[in-house]
Each structure stands twice: as structure tokens, then as C-alpha cells.
Scaffold this active site. Sequence first.
Site, PDB file in Angstrom:
ATOM      1  N   ASP A  25     -13.609   4.729   4.570  1.00 47.59           N
ATOM      2  CA  ASP A  25     -12.166   4.799   4.327  1.00 47.59           C
ATOM      3  C   ASP A  25     -11.464   4.276   5.584  1.00 47.59           C
ATOM      4  OD1 ASP A  25      -9.502   5.709   4.187  1.00 47.59           O
ATOM      5  OD2 ASP A  25     -10.075   7.426   2.937  1.00 47.59           O
ATOM      6  N   VAL A  26     -10.645   3.257   5.429  1.00 49.12           N
ATOM      7  CA  VAL A  26     -10.005   2.659   6.615  1.00 49.12           C
ATOM      8  C   VAL A  26      -9.034   3.615   7.306  1.00 49.12           C
ATOM      9  CG1 VAL A  26     -10.234   0.244   5.881  1.00 49.12           C
ATOM     10  CG2 VAL A  26      -8.177   1.534   5.246  1.00 49.12           C
ATOM     11  N   ASN A  39      -7.763  -6.324   4.855  1.00 49.75           N
ATOM     12  CA  ASN A  39      -7.290  -6.596   3.492  1.00 49.75           C
ATOM     13  C   ASN A  39      -7.000  -5.334   2.687  1.00 49.75           C
ATOM     14  OD1 ASN A  39      -7.263  -8.134   0.775  1.00 49.75           O
ATOM     15  ND2 ASN A  39      -8.978  -6.707   0.549  1.00 49.75           N
ATOM     16  N   TYR A  41       5.873   0.566   0.044  1.00 49.78           N
ATOM     17  CA  TYR A  41       4.961  -0.590   0.091  1.00 49.78           C
ATOM     18  C   TYR A  41       5.633  -1.748   0.832  1.00 49.78           C
ATOM     19  CZ  TYR A  41       1.907  -4.372  -1.537  1.00 49.78           C
ATOM     20  OH  TYR A  41       1.051  -5.454  -1.593  1.00 49.78           O
ATOM     21  N   LYS A  58       4.489  -3.512   4.490  1.00 48.13           N
ATOM     22  CA  LYS A  58       4.141  -4.928   4.674  1.00 48.13           C
ATOM     23  C   LYS A  58       5.092  -5.615   5.663  1.00 48.13           C
ATOM     24  CE  LYS A  58       0.617  -4.980   1.790  1.00 48.13           C
ATOM     25  NZ  LYS A  58      -0.753  -5.200   2.239  1.00 48.13           N
ATOM     26  N   VAL A  65      -0.883 -11.770  -7.423  1.00 40.49           N
ATOM     27  CA  VAL A  65      -2.213 -12.323  -7.704  1.00 40.49           C
ATOM     28  C   VAL A  65      -2.873 -11.410  -8.737  1.00 40.49           C
ATOM     29  CG1 VAL A  65      -4.437 -12.958  -6.680  1.00 40.49           C
ATOM     30  CG2 VAL A  65      -2.363 -13.070  -5.280  1.00 40.49           C
ATOM     31  N   THR A  68      -5.206  -9.109  -9.999  1.00 40.75           N
ATOM     32  CA  THR A  68      -6.270  -8.196  -9.537  1.00 40.75           C
ATOM     33  C   THR A  68      -6.012  -6.823 -10.161  1.00 40.75           C
ATOM     34  OG1 THR A  68      -5.145  -7.166  -7.638  1.00 40.75           O
ATOM     35  CG2 THR A  68      -6.153  -9.315  -7.233  1.00 40.75           C
TER      36      THR A  68
HETATM   37  P1  NDP Z   1      -7.426  -4.205  -5.437  1.00 34.31           P
HETATM   38  O1  NDP Z   1      -6.910  -2.909  -5.931  1.00 34.31           O
HETATM   39  O2  NDP Z   1      -8.236  -5.053  -6.334  1.00 34.31           O
HETATM   40  O3  NDP Z   1      -8.203  -4.004  -4.072  1.00 34.31           O
HETATM   41  C1  NDP Z   1      -7.798  -3.098  -3.100  1.00 34.31           C
HETATM   42  C2  NDP Z   1      -8.961  -2.892  -2.160  1.00 34.31           C
HETATM   43  O4  NDP Z   1      -8.551  -2.027  -1.095  1.00 34.31           O
HETATM   44  C3  NDP Z   1     -10.148  -2.242  -2.847  1.00 34.31           C
HETATM   45  O5  NDP Z   1     -11.325  -2.894  -2.437  1.00 34.31           O
HETATM   46  C4  NDP Z   1     -10.124  -0.818  -2.328  1.00 34.31           C
HETATM   47  O6  NDP Z   1     -11.434  -0.331  -2.240  1.00 34.31           O
HETATM   48  C5  NDP Z   1      -9.537  -1.047  -0.934  1.00 34.31           C
HETATM   49  N1  NDP Z   1      -8.976   0.152  -0.339  1.00 34.31           N
HETATM   50  C6  NDP Z   1      -7.844   0.824  -0.679  1.00 34.31           C
HETATM   51  N2  NDP Z   1      -7.684   1.896   0.090  1.00 34.31           N
HETATM   52  C7  NDP Z   1      -8.728   1.913   0.948  1.00 34.31           C
HETATM   53  C8  NDP Z   1      -9.129   2.777   1.991  1.00 34.31           C
HETATM   54  N3  NDP Z   1      -8.401   3.855   2.330  1.00 34.31           N
HETATM   55  N4  NDP Z   1     -10.256   2.506   2.668  1.00 34.31           N
HETATM   56  C9  NDP Z   1     -11.008   1.426   2.352  1.00 34.31           C
HETATM   57  N5  NDP Z   1     -10.687   0.569   1.372  1.00 34.31           N
HETATM   58  C10 NDP Z   1      -9.559   0.813   0.681  1.00 34.31           C
HETATM   59  O7  NDP Z   1      -6.111  -5.011  -4.971  1.00 34.31           O
HETATM   60  P2  NDP Z   1      -5.901  -6.448  -4.305  1.00 34.31           P
HETATM   61  O8  NDP Z   1      -7.169  -7.149  -4.118  1.00 34.31           O
HETATM   62  O9  NDP Z   1      -4.841  -7.089  -5.063  1.00 34.31           O
HETATM   63  O10 NDP Z   1      -5.279  -5.992  -2.904  1.00 34.31           O
HETATM   64  C11 NDP Z   1      -5.838  -6.325  -1.659  1.00 34.31           C
HETATM   65  C12 NDP Z   1      -4.721  -6.543  -0.661  1.00 34.31           C
HETATM   66  O11 NDP Z   1      -3.919  -7.628  -1.091  1.00 34.31           O
HETATM   67  C13 NDP Z   1      -3.765  -5.346  -0.481  1.00 34.31           C
HETATM   68  O12 NDP Z   1      -3.509  -5.152   0.896  1.00 34.31           O
HETATM   69  C14 NDP Z   1      -2.497  -5.818  -1.174  1.00 34.31           C
HETATM   70  O13 NDP Z   1      -1.339  -5.236  -0.609  1.00 34.31           O
HETATM   71  C15 NDP Z   1      -2.553  -7.311  -0.929  1.00 34.31           C
HETATM   72  N6  NDP Z   1      -1.758  -8.109  -1.853  1.00 34.31           N
HETATM   73  C16 NDP Z   1      -2.033  -8.081  -3.202  1.00 34.31           C
HETATM   74  C17 NDP Z   1      -1.267  -8.844  -4.062  1.00 34.31           C
HETATM   75  C18 NDP Z   1      -1.511  -8.870  -5.532  1.00 34.31           C
HETATM   76  O14 NDP Z   1      -0.604  -9.363  -6.260  1.00 34.31           O
HETATM   77  N7  NDP Z   1      -2.669  -8.420  -6.039  1.00 34.31           N
HETATM   78  C19 NDP Z   1      -0.160  -9.692  -3.566  1.00 34.31           C
HETATM   79  C20 NDP Z   1       0.008  -9.649  -2.144  1.00 34.31           C
HETATM   80  C21 NDP Z   1      -0.760  -8.888  -1.331  1.00 34.31           C
HETATM   81  P3  NDP Z   1     -11.941   1.145  -2.650  1.00 34.31           P
HETATM   82  O15 NDP Z   1     -11.133   1.612  -3.785  1.00 34.31           O
HETATM   83  O16 NDP Z   1     -13.396   0.912  -2.932  1.00 34.31           O
HETATM   84  O17 NDP Z   1     -11.740   1.935  -1.402  1.00 34.31           O
END
Ligand code: NDP
Length: 257
Positions: A63-64, A88, A152, A156, A185, A187
Site C-alpha cells: 500500500d503506497v 501512478n 481529487y 492533482k 482514459v 480504465t
Molecule cells: P485503476 O483503478 O485501473 O488503477 C488504479 C491503480 O492504483 C490500481 O493498480 C490500484 O491497485 C492502485 N492503488 C490505489 N490505491 C493504492 C494504494 N493505496 N497502494 C497501492 N496501489 C494503489 O485506475 P487508472 O489506471 O485509471 O488510474 C491510475 C492513475 O491514473 C491514477 O493516479 C489516476 O488519478 C490517473 N488518471 C486516470 C485517468 C483516467 O481517466 N482513468 C485520467 C487521468 C489520470 P490496487 O487496488 O491493487 O491497490
Amino acid sequence: MSFANKVILITGASSGIGAHAALHLAQKGASVSLVGRNEKRLKAVAEEIIKAGCPTPLEIVADVTKDAERIINETIKHFGKLDVLVNNAGVLGADSVVNFDVNEFDRIMSTNLRGIIVLSNLAIPHLEKTRGNIVNNSSISGMRALDSFMSYSISKAALDQFTKCAALTLAPKNIRVNSLNAGIVKTPFFEAIGINKSNETQFYEEIKKDYLVGRVGELSDTSSAIAYLASESFVNGTCLLVDGGRITSGLESRSSN
Ligand code: NDP
């Protein structure tokens, strides 16, 4: 662009943008250290990377917000160095100054901002040795106010200032720091606000009207931008907007001709 012999640590690598970027960077030769809380999903990403014939990744279930020291230590212990830190991992939540929950604010800020600063701080001695760099995954939301995603957006916007402050401080150590500011994006990120398989098509169709390129982002858009920021030595302290023209579409009047 090759990342052969480079070690890249990617948080939030178990899903979405982080998972795709990890595969993309590994396909360019990087040894990747994958971080996420969900062990099963992290393993699936690692297996995909191995199946693609890339260097075997390191999986760190962590957990980050709590495990920053272990994340850096395990990476260094396993690979011996760190070239790029991709911050990320992030979470989304809907709130506003009227609809406000301080625990939710703390959850968003500790993941999207505090955890990133702590991890970056711990990575400095290792990045200094490799003349490495940090890529923060920020958002278009750091640049335009989304009042129903207030915490949020704040997280950012603050992250963008962190990127610039850190770039200034770390330049003498030859460490670059940049942010990616992507538009929407596709996701699983929006599951947090009730978007799922049954309604995502309508969600993205509605949103894409505001994008000058006529579509929302794909994972390939963010992966290539992350690779660019990680590799391009003349880019430093930049918040790179990769938004299909969304900000411009919101600010400028549009001709019907
Ligand atoms: P997802 O929900 O697909 O991925 C989020 C990731 O963050 C997961 O791998 C999750 O892993 C991880 N995560 C969340 N909290 C924690 C934590 N406390 N410790 C470790 N890992 C954590 O979303 P996206 O891929 O879309 O998002 C990734 C990044 O991109 C984010 O920072 C988001 O703000 C940014 N972003 C996304 C956009 C979009 O439209 N999708 C647009 C602009 C920016 P797990 O649950 O396994 O911990």
C-alpha cells in the site's frame, strides 16, 4: 526508445494505466517492479509481462500510503538500483465543499499526494546514482476545477506543484521530475463512481463530445507518454497535458464551420 538495463518501479501496476505502462516499458527492455495491493491482479500483470518474453518483473504487494520504505527497499534488494519511479497509484472519490467527508479527503490525499512525496523522498539516493527520473501520474483535473470531485482535483493540482518543486530541488542531483496530465482514459478507475460494464459505453460516448479528437484516451496514449517522460532528458518540471484537446475545447469558443 529502449529501456534495456533500466529498472522502473511502477505503483498502481495491478490495473489500468499502470498495468499497461508496465507491460509497455518491459517490452522496451525495462526490468519492472510492480506495486499494488491486490495480489491476484498484480500476479496476472506479472504473468502477462513474462508471457510477452520480457524481463521477469518483481511483484510487491503493498500500500503506497503505508509501505513506502518496503517498496523502495525490496526493489533495490532485488534489482540493485532504480532508474525511474512512476508514481501512478491513485484513487477517485466524488465530493465537494458541501458534500464533504474528512476521512474521504484524507484517503484521497494520502494516496494521490502524500504517498507520492514519501516514495519520491526515499527514492532520491538511488535515482541520484543512476541520474534517473520520476514520472507522476497527475490528471487534467489538476488543471481544471471539477467541483464534484473537489478533493481529487485538489490532490492533482497539488501534485503538479510537487512535480515542479521537486524538479527544481533535484536538478543539481541530475534527477528529472515530470507529470503526465491525461484526460479521461478507459480504465476501471470510474467504478468508484458507479461506472461499470453495463453503463461505461454510454459514459464514454457522452464524455467524448468534449474531446477535440473525437474520442477519450486509450491505454496506449498514456503508456507512450509515460515512456516519453521517462526517457527524454530535455524535459524537466513539465506537466504534460495528454487530453485529446479537452482543455482547449472547454476554454475556447468553437466555430460551427
Ligand atoms: P485503476 O483503478 O485501473 O488503477 C488504479 C491503480 O492504483 C490500481 O493498480 C490500484 O491497485 C492502485 N492503488 C490505489 N490505491 C493504492 C494504494 N493505496 N497502494 C497501492 N496501489 C494503489 O485506475 P487508472 O489506471 O485509471 O488510474 C491510475 C492513475 O491514473 C491514477 O493516479 C489516476 O488519478 C490517473 N488518471 C486516470 C485517468 C483516467 O481517466 N482513468 C485520467 C487521468 C489520470 P490496487 O487496488 O491493487 O491497490
